[in-house]
Design a protein around this motif. Sequence first.
Motif, PDB file in Angstrom:
ATOM      1  N   LEU A   7      -4.397   4.827  -1.452  1.00  0.00           N
ATOM      2  CA  LEU A   7      -4.406   3.506  -0.819  1.00  0.00           C
ATOM      3  C   LEU A   7      -5.695   2.776  -1.126  1.00  0.00           C
ATOM      4  CD1 LEU A   7      -2.823   4.007   2.693  1.00  0.00           C
ATOM      5  CD2 LEU A   7      -1.918   2.718   0.786  1.00  0.00           C
ATOM      6  N   ALA A   8      -6.817   3.503  -1.121  1.00  0.00           N
ATOM      7  CA  ALA A   8      -8.104   2.877  -1.443  1.00  0.00           C
ATOM      8  C   ALA A   8      -8.103   2.372  -2.877  1.00  0.00           C
ATOM      9  CB  ALA A   8      -9.248   3.867  -1.222  1.00  0.00           C
ATOM     10  N   LEU A   9      -7.530   3.141  -3.779  1.00  0.00           N
ATOM     11  CA  LEU A   9      -7.467   2.711  -5.173  1.00  0.00           C
ATOM     12  C   LEU A   9      -6.566   1.489  -5.339  1.00  0.00           C
ATOM     13  CD1 LEU A   9      -7.300   6.152  -6.997  1.00  0.00           C
ATOM     14  CD2 LEU A   9      -9.236   4.577  -6.881  1.00  0.00           C
ATOM     15  N   VAL A  10      -5.439   1.487  -4.631  1.00  0.00           N
ATOM     16  CA  VAL A  10      -4.542   0.333  -4.687  1.00  0.00           C
ATOM     17  C   VAL A  10      -5.266  -0.901  -4.157  1.00  0.00           C
ATOM     18  CG1 VAL A  10      -2.444  -0.678  -3.720  1.00  0.00           C
ATOM     19  CG2 VAL A  10      -2.407   1.644  -4.603  1.00  0.00           C
ATOM     20  N   ALA A  11      -6.003  -0.727  -3.056  1.00  0.00           N
ATOM     21  CA  ALA A  11      -6.710  -1.852  -2.455  1.00  0.00           C
ATOM     22  C   ALA A  11      -7.810  -2.378  -3.363  1.00  0.00           C
ATOM     23  CB  ALA A  11      -7.306  -1.440  -1.104  1.00  0.00           C
ATOM     24  N   ALA A  12      -8.382  -1.513  -4.201  1.00  0.00           N
ATOM     25  CA  ALA A  12      -9.479  -1.920  -5.070  1.00  0.00           C
ATOM     26  C   ALA A  12      -8.987  -2.596  -6.356  1.00  0.00           C
ATOM     27  CB  ALA A  12     -10.344  -0.707  -5.415  1.00  0.00           C
ATOM     28  N   CYS A  13      -7.719  -2.478  -6.668  1.00  0.00           N
ATOM     29  CA  CYS A  13      -7.169  -3.025  -7.913  1.00  0.00           C
ATOM     30  C   CYS A  13      -7.037  -4.538  -7.833  1.00  0.00           C
ATOM     31  CB  CYS A  13      -5.788  -2.437  -8.193  1.00  0.00           C
ATOM     32  SG  CYS A  13      -5.831  -0.688  -8.567  1.00  0.00           S
ATOM     33  N   GLU A  14      -7.195  -5.196  -8.972  1.00  0.00           N
ATOM     34  CA  GLU A  14      -6.939  -6.637  -9.075  1.00  0.00           C
ATOM     35  C   GLU A  14      -5.723  -6.823  -9.959  1.00  0.00           C
ATOM     36  OE1 GLU A  14      -8.354  -9.146  -7.517  1.00  0.00           O
ATOM     37  OE2 GLU A  14      -9.720  -7.836  -6.467  1.00  0.00           O
ATOM     38  N   PRO A  15      -4.773  -7.644  -9.685  1.00  0.00           N
ATOM     39  CA  PRO A  15      -4.674  -8.395  -8.436  1.00  0.00           C
ATOM     40  C   PRO A  15      -4.339  -7.455  -7.286  1.00  0.00           C
ATOM     41  CG  PRO A  15      -2.683  -8.722  -9.697  1.00  0.00           C
ATOM     42  CD  PRO A  15      -3.615  -7.891 -10.545  1.00  0.00           C
ATOM     43  N   ARG A  16      -4.710  -7.855  -6.111  1.00  0.00           N
ATOM     44  CA  ARG A  16      -4.505  -7.012  -4.938  1.00  0.00           C
ATOM     45  C   ARG A  16      -3.018  -6.877  -4.624  1.00  0.00           C
ATOM     46  NH1 ARG A  16      -7.226  -7.212   1.001  1.00  0.00           N
ATOM     47  NH2 ARG A  16      -6.232  -5.306   1.658  1.00  0.00           N
ATOM     48  N   VAL A  17      -2.611  -5.644  -4.384  1.00  0.00           N
ATOM     49  CA  VAL A  17      -1.227  -5.346  -4.030  1.00  0.00           C
ATOM     50  C   VAL A  17      -1.172  -5.123  -2.522  1.00  0.00           C
ATOM     51  CG1 VAL A  17       0.674  -3.722  -4.306  1.00  0.00           C
ATOM     52  CG2 VAL A  17      -0.789  -4.286  -6.269  1.00  0.00           C
ATOM     53  N   GLU A  18      -0.380  -5.909  -1.837  1.00  0.00           N
ATOM     54  CA  GLU A  18      -0.231  -5.770  -0.394  1.00  0.00           C
ATOM     55  C   GLU A  18       0.913  -4.802  -0.106  1.00  0.00           C
ATOM     56  OE1 GLU A  18      -2.096  -7.074   2.044  1.00  0.00           O
ATOM     57  OE2 GLU A  18      -3.373  -8.097   0.596  1.00  0.00           O
ATOM     58  N   LEU A  19       0.600  -3.718   0.579  1.00  0.00           N
ATOM     59  CA  LEU A  19       1.632  -2.788   0.987  1.00  0.00           C
ATOM     60  C   LEU A  19       2.297  -3.322   2.243  1.00  0.00           C
ATOM     61  CD1 LEU A  19      -0.245   0.569   0.411  1.00  0.00           C
ATOM     62  CD2 LEU A  19       1.505  -0.458  -1.029  1.00  0.00           C
ATOM     63  N   LYS A  20       3.588  -3.135   2.314  1.00  0.00           N
ATOM     64  CA  LYS A  20       4.367  -3.631   3.441  1.00  0.00           C
ATOM     65  C   LYS A  20       4.846  -2.459   4.289  1.00  0.00           C
ATOM     66  CE  LYS A  20       6.042  -7.781   1.092  1.00  0.00           C
ATOM     67  NZ  LYS A  20       4.962  -7.865   0.172  1.00  0.00           N
ATOM     68  N   PRO A  21       5.123  -2.708   5.573  1.00  0.00           N
ATOM     69  CA  PRO A  21       5.644  -1.632   6.423  1.00  0.00           C
ATOM     70  C   PRO A  21       6.833  -0.944   5.758  1.00  0.00           C
ATOM     71  CG  PRO A  21       5.194  -3.576   7.736  1.00  0.00           C
ATOM     72  CD  PRO A  21       5.013  -3.976   6.291  1.00  0.00           C
ATOM     73  N   GLY A  22       6.812   0.374   5.803  1.00  0.00           N
ATOM     74  CA  GLY A  22       7.893   1.159   5.220  1.00  0.00           C
ATOM     75  C   GLY A  22       7.684   1.539   3.770  1.00  0.00           C
ATOM     76  N   ASP A  23       6.685   0.958   3.079  1.00  0.00           N
ATOM     77  CA  ASP A  23       6.407   1.358   1.697  1.00  0.00           C
ATOM     78  C   ASP A  23       6.114   2.856   1.678  1.00  0.00           C
ATOM     79  OD1 ASP A  23       6.772  -1.134   0.602  1.00  0.00           O
ATOM     80  OD2 ASP A  23       4.636  -1.582   0.384  1.00  0.00           O
ATOM     81  N   PRO A  24       6.742   3.602   0.770  1.00  0.00           N
ATOM     82  CA  PRO A  24       6.565   5.061   0.759  1.00  0.00           C
ATOM     83  C   PRO A  24       5.107   5.508   0.700  1.00  0.00           C
ATOM     84  CG  PRO A  24       8.346   4.439  -0.702  1.00  0.00           C
ATOM     85  CD  PRO A  24       7.700   3.165  -0.245  1.00  0.00           C
ATOM     86  N   GLU A  25       4.284   4.840  -0.054  1.00  0.00           N
ATOM     87  CA  GLU A  25       2.873   5.227  -0.143  1.00  0.00           C
ATOM     88  C   GLU A  25       2.176   5.054   1.208  1.00  0.00           C
ATOM     89  OE1 GLU A  25      -1.082   4.248  -2.815  1.00  0.00           O
ATOM     90  OE2 GLU A  25       0.840   3.417  -3.411  1.00  0.00           O
ATOM     91  N   LEU A  26       2.495   3.985   1.884  1.00  0.00           N
ATOM     92  CA  LEU A  26       1.916   3.708   3.199  1.00  0.00           C
ATOM     93  C   LEU A  26       2.399   4.729   4.233  1.00  0.00           C
ATOM     94  CD1 LEU A  26       0.125   1.582   4.631  1.00  0.00           C
ATOM     95  CD2 LEU A  26       2.234   0.409   5.227  1.00  0.00           C
ATOM     96  N   VAL A  27       3.681   5.046   4.193  1.00  0.00           N
ATOM     97  CA  VAL A  27       4.253   6.028   5.113  1.00  0.00           C
ATOM     98  C   VAL A  27       3.597   7.388   4.896  1.00  0.00           C
ATOM     99  CG1 VAL A  27       6.375   7.290   5.714  1.00  0.00           C
ATOM    100  CG2 VAL A  27       6.441   4.803   5.393  1.00  0.00           C
ATOM    101  N   ARG A  28       3.421   7.792   3.624  1.00  0.00           N
ATOM    102  CA  ARG A  28       2.753   9.071   3.331  1.00  0.00           C
ATOM    103  C   ARG A  28       1.324   9.075   3.852  1.00  0.00           C
ATOM    104  NH1 ARG A  28       5.727   8.680  -1.310  1.00  0.00           N
ATOM    105  NH2 ARG A  28       4.060   7.649  -2.456  1.00  0.00           N
ATOM    106  N   ALA A  29       0.602   7.974   3.676  1.00  0.00           N
ATOM    107  CA  ALA A  29      -0.781   7.896   4.157  1.00  0.00           C
ATOM    108  C   ALA A  29      -0.831   8.017   5.677  1.00  0.00           C
ATOM    109  CB  ALA A  29      -1.426   6.594   3.701  1.00  0.00           C
ATOM    110  N   ALA A  30       0.086   7.343   6.368  1.00  0.00           N
ATOM    111  CA  ALA A  30       0.119   7.414   7.835  1.00  0.00           C
ATOM    112  C   ALA A  30       0.449   8.834   8.296  1.00  0.00           C
ATOM    113  CB  ALA A  30       1.128   6.415   8.396  1.00  0.00           C
TER     114      ALA A  30
END
Length: 140
Positions: A7-30
């Motif tokens: 998630l930190a790497l995704v947040a650091a990338c340009e252009p910024r990618v906004e993760l949305k509720p339910g995104d598998p990567e976000l769910v795994r991080a939670a």
Amino acid sequence: MGAILGLALVAACEPRVELKPGDPELVRAARQIFDTRCANCHGPHGRGDGPAGRGLSPRPRDFGDPAWQASVDDDRLRRVIVGGGAAVGLSAHMQANPDLEGSPVLVGELIRIVRACAQGQSSKGMSEQTGAASPGPVTP
């Protein structure tokens, strides 16, 4: 830590990618955050029966308690998750997570995990390591 690092790497990338509720990567991080920061006291299914929580007084909250679920709103859960127990008059043993303050969508996924602990809901959002929600009635 891999999902959080991802998630930190995704947040650091340009252009910024906004993760949305339910995104598998976000769910795994939670799920990983719940497993590493919450389950030790609250237990893998949020029943307040984690190994470190057994010796605490007061005991950690049982997230499966339907009366408690009905009595608490998501804003309070957000304040507890980010600010810790002492920030809202609860146990100081519950650590703050200031690193999550700028991640409202990730905190929202953690809230979804807490809500999934309620009796009668599916275990979706619960730990992948632990599987389904614990069986049987909940006694507060």
